[in-house]
Design an enzyme around this catalytic site. Sequence first.
Site, PDB file in Angstrom:
ATOM      1  N   ASP A 105       0.962   7.257   4.891  1.00 25.07           N
ATOM      2  CA  ASP A 105       0.366   7.066   6.199  1.00 25.07           C
ATOM      3  C   ASP A 105       1.089   7.797   7.326  1.00 25.07           C
ATOM      4  OD1 ASP A 105       2.654   5.454   6.328  1.00 25.07           O
ATOM      5  OD2 ASP A 105       1.740   4.309   7.955  1.00 25.07           O
ATOM      6  N   ASP A 157       4.419  12.214   5.839  1.00 24.69           N
ATOM      7  CA  ASP A 157       3.678  12.320   4.570  1.00 24.69           C
ATOM      8  C   ASP A 157       2.603  13.394   4.603  1.00 24.69           C
ATOM      9  OD1 ASP A 157       4.972  10.055   3.478  1.00 24.69           O
ATOM     10  OD2 ASP A 157       3.659   8.779   4.673  1.00 24.69           O
ATOM     11  N   CYS A 185     -21.133 -13.283   6.790  1.00 26.96           N
ATOM     12  CA  CYS A 185     -20.261 -12.495   7.664  1.00 26.96           C
ATOM     13  C   CYS A 185     -21.029 -12.076   8.901  1.00 26.96           C
ATOM     14  CB  CYS A 185     -19.790 -11.225   6.968  1.00 26.96           C
ATOM     15  SG  CYS A 185     -18.815 -11.500   5.515  1.00 26.96           S
ATOM     16  N   CYS A 202     -21.492  -9.679   3.888  1.00 28.20           N
ATOM     17  CA  CYS A 202     -22.602 -10.524   3.420  1.00 28.20           C
ATOM     18  C   CYS A 202     -23.327 -11.131   4.613  1.00 28.20           C
ATOM     19  CB  CYS A 202     -22.090 -11.626   2.507  1.00 28.20           C
ATOM     20  SG  CYS A 202     -21.037 -12.787   3.380  1.00 28.20           S
ATOM     21  N   ASP A 222       4.145   6.196  -0.486  1.00 24.26           N
ATOM     22  CA  ASP A 222       5.084   6.135   0.619  1.00 24.26           C
ATOM     23  C   ASP A 222       5.419   4.650   0.781  1.00 24.26           C
ATOM     24  OD1 ASP A 222       6.363   6.687   3.103  1.00 24.26           O
ATOM     25  OD2 ASP A 222       4.554   5.974   4.098  1.00 24.26           O
TER      26      ASP A 222
END
Lengths: 729, 52
Positions: free
Chosen positions: A628, A632, A48, A45, A448
């Site tokens: 991650d 995996d 920010c 926004c 995971d």
Amino acid sequence: MSAALQSSAPSACPACLAAPSAEALANANAPTEAQIALSVPAVHCAACISTVEHALKAHPKVKEARVNLTLKRAMIEGDPDLDADELVATLASVGYEAHELDLATIRSTATDKAGRDLLMRLGVAGFASMNVMLLSVSVWAGAADATRDLFHWISAAISLPAIGFSAQPFFRNAWRGLSARSLNMDVPITLAILLAVVMSVWETALSGHHAYFDAALTLTFFLLAGRYLDHRTRAVARSAAEELAALEVPRAIVLRDGVEHVTPAAELRVGDLILVRPGARCPVDGTVHEGSSELDRSLLTGETLPVSVHAGQGISAGEVNLTGPLTIRAAAVGRDTSLHRMADLVAIAESGRSRYTPLADKAAKLYAPGVHILSALSFIGWFIYSQDVRVSLNIAAAVLIITCPCALGLAVPAVTTAASGRLFKKGMLIKDATALERLSEVDTVIFDKTGTLTEGAPQLSNLGDHSRRDLTIALALAQGSSHPLSKALTFAAREAGIHPAQITEIKEIPGHGTEGRMGAQIVRLGRPDWLGAPETDATSAWLKVGDADPVCFRFEDSLRAGAEDTIAALIQQGRRVVLLSGDAQAPVQALAQRLGISEWQAKCLPQDKLAFITDLTQQGAKTLMVGDGLNDTAALSAAHVSISPATALDAARVASDIVLLGKDLSPVAEALVTAKRATARIRENFQIATLYNVIAVPLAIAGLATPLIAALAMSSSSIIVSLNALRLR
Amino acid sequence: MQILTLLIPISLVMGALGLVGFVYTLRSSQYEDPDGDSQRILTDEWDDHPKP
């Protein structure tokens, strides 16, 4: 940390000697200003933007900082010695997570030549069609004879160059399709545009009543708009994915005759001695030649506890060295390492995955031949009926123009753009064009543990059990170390407002812990076996002050933000949720119970995860894998669709279709809902386009379609389709 | 009908002007950050005087 530096000092010296010359070289053509790009996924926004820009500009070395909200990126210009890590810390202090981006990689995508090129063509087509429409409206309103011919000629003068420039992407694609002997969507488009222009010029020359210049231009305009939307969605995803890839540079330090050489990881040989500093990732498989340390294996196996290693023990590529420098004798390099065997597993998994045909391709496969046949049939029919080539060609052109896939070309890109934009705002990056469609079919979600449902970083859990004195000592010992447990301890103690005790002679004993002297007493913080403490199941570090009994600091892996809500939401949506982890039984069970996951498996090897997903797929389940680690990657690429967090290893991110940019896991559940709605919109849009064709095509074949009707029908269907897509936002 | 000799060139010139304007905005990178631009007008940072 200081111990690490000391012990590597003799071998580092030659590098120090070599460094000044390198520095001088760099300075010779160094820019007077440094440019740094940071990815700031959390900005959303106006507030920010100004917080981030003010924080960056307050840094003394920064001259200029600008946030790009669309790309969630900050570009910073400043002094040549500006360090990205300082800026990341600056942003962290105002509450924004940031990652440095490789400028060279960004530059290639930042200018986005293809996007600008499309936008320019879109603009030309837009302005040309406005002008031609102005003239066409006068003709439809009743301009006749010489006036009409004049207007048609002016239209032709605008349209011919405009189409010649704007419609080039379609011409090229159509040519490419034809030379590959396949009918793509661009073949009927090109044919319609060309036929419309040629027929119109012919009609104008014979001072006929109907010319389709406006139709040809608006057609080009709407189709280019669809193309551009499509391109934008993909370009944003592609550049951001490349950004993530640019974060890791594969380099290794090789010791030859005691001298350190920085070498690309690709040039390592079997038998090389490789120095792996604390915090670095091991580039080869091998045995430890010298030194002792602890290894973080979480990305390879999912284990959360660091493992200690000493000379003579094996080490695999991809493991992260934590405490002391290690010299490794390479036993397998490059393609032979366990890392690459993992990659081979990925290749096997990918070949087994059934290729998904996107909805748009399914539509195009039906559509392209259908349109040609229809148009050819109306030409033949009218030629037999009227024996007039001009009339028959006019009708055939009208059929092609009317059926031209304006709505069809917009139906998918408009929806994907709206949906991807919505998900991007929530912090999700759609890498693959068909990921949304596949996501909408998911019925089983597989997670995971380490690094996905948990942060993958330990947190101190029993701070309150300790005396203030112990805490000050522990903080003093921990704050210099880069070991994850020390970091967690330091963080927790500082949060609690503890100040470090006065401790001298602090040194890190690689593989064991940290030692120091407080007055006459020796104080130690480290592994239980080093301090004579009992082994426990949980992750722990112990503090021993003088001869007193050691005290235990327990750590647990903290849950990733939004993990609880996500699992709850997924179960509530009626999806099957499974937890597969390479970690030990106890922590996996604890986590599964805490999150309410009834199906879980611990100690899974990469092959086990892959087999689990392949089995499910064969039973007809549509799986979503969220993971991650390297362990995996095979599972990620075997699953119907896959998501990985931005903190994941490069290989895992490459294997997955969607990347989660922020730390929060909660967009996952929402993405499934958004994907379902997006696919529904795509289908609706196809239905609208079909309905439009069902009404308009008979008119065209009957010879009743005037340019006015064509323009109205085409524009209205395109606008309806776009508006329908916008409902997703 | 004489008016056409005036009106047609005017409409063509206006269209060309629009196109030139568009090319200018494109060349000067004004479409790089549409989300940011829509948010930036809400800040009161440069309300009193323009950004130097």
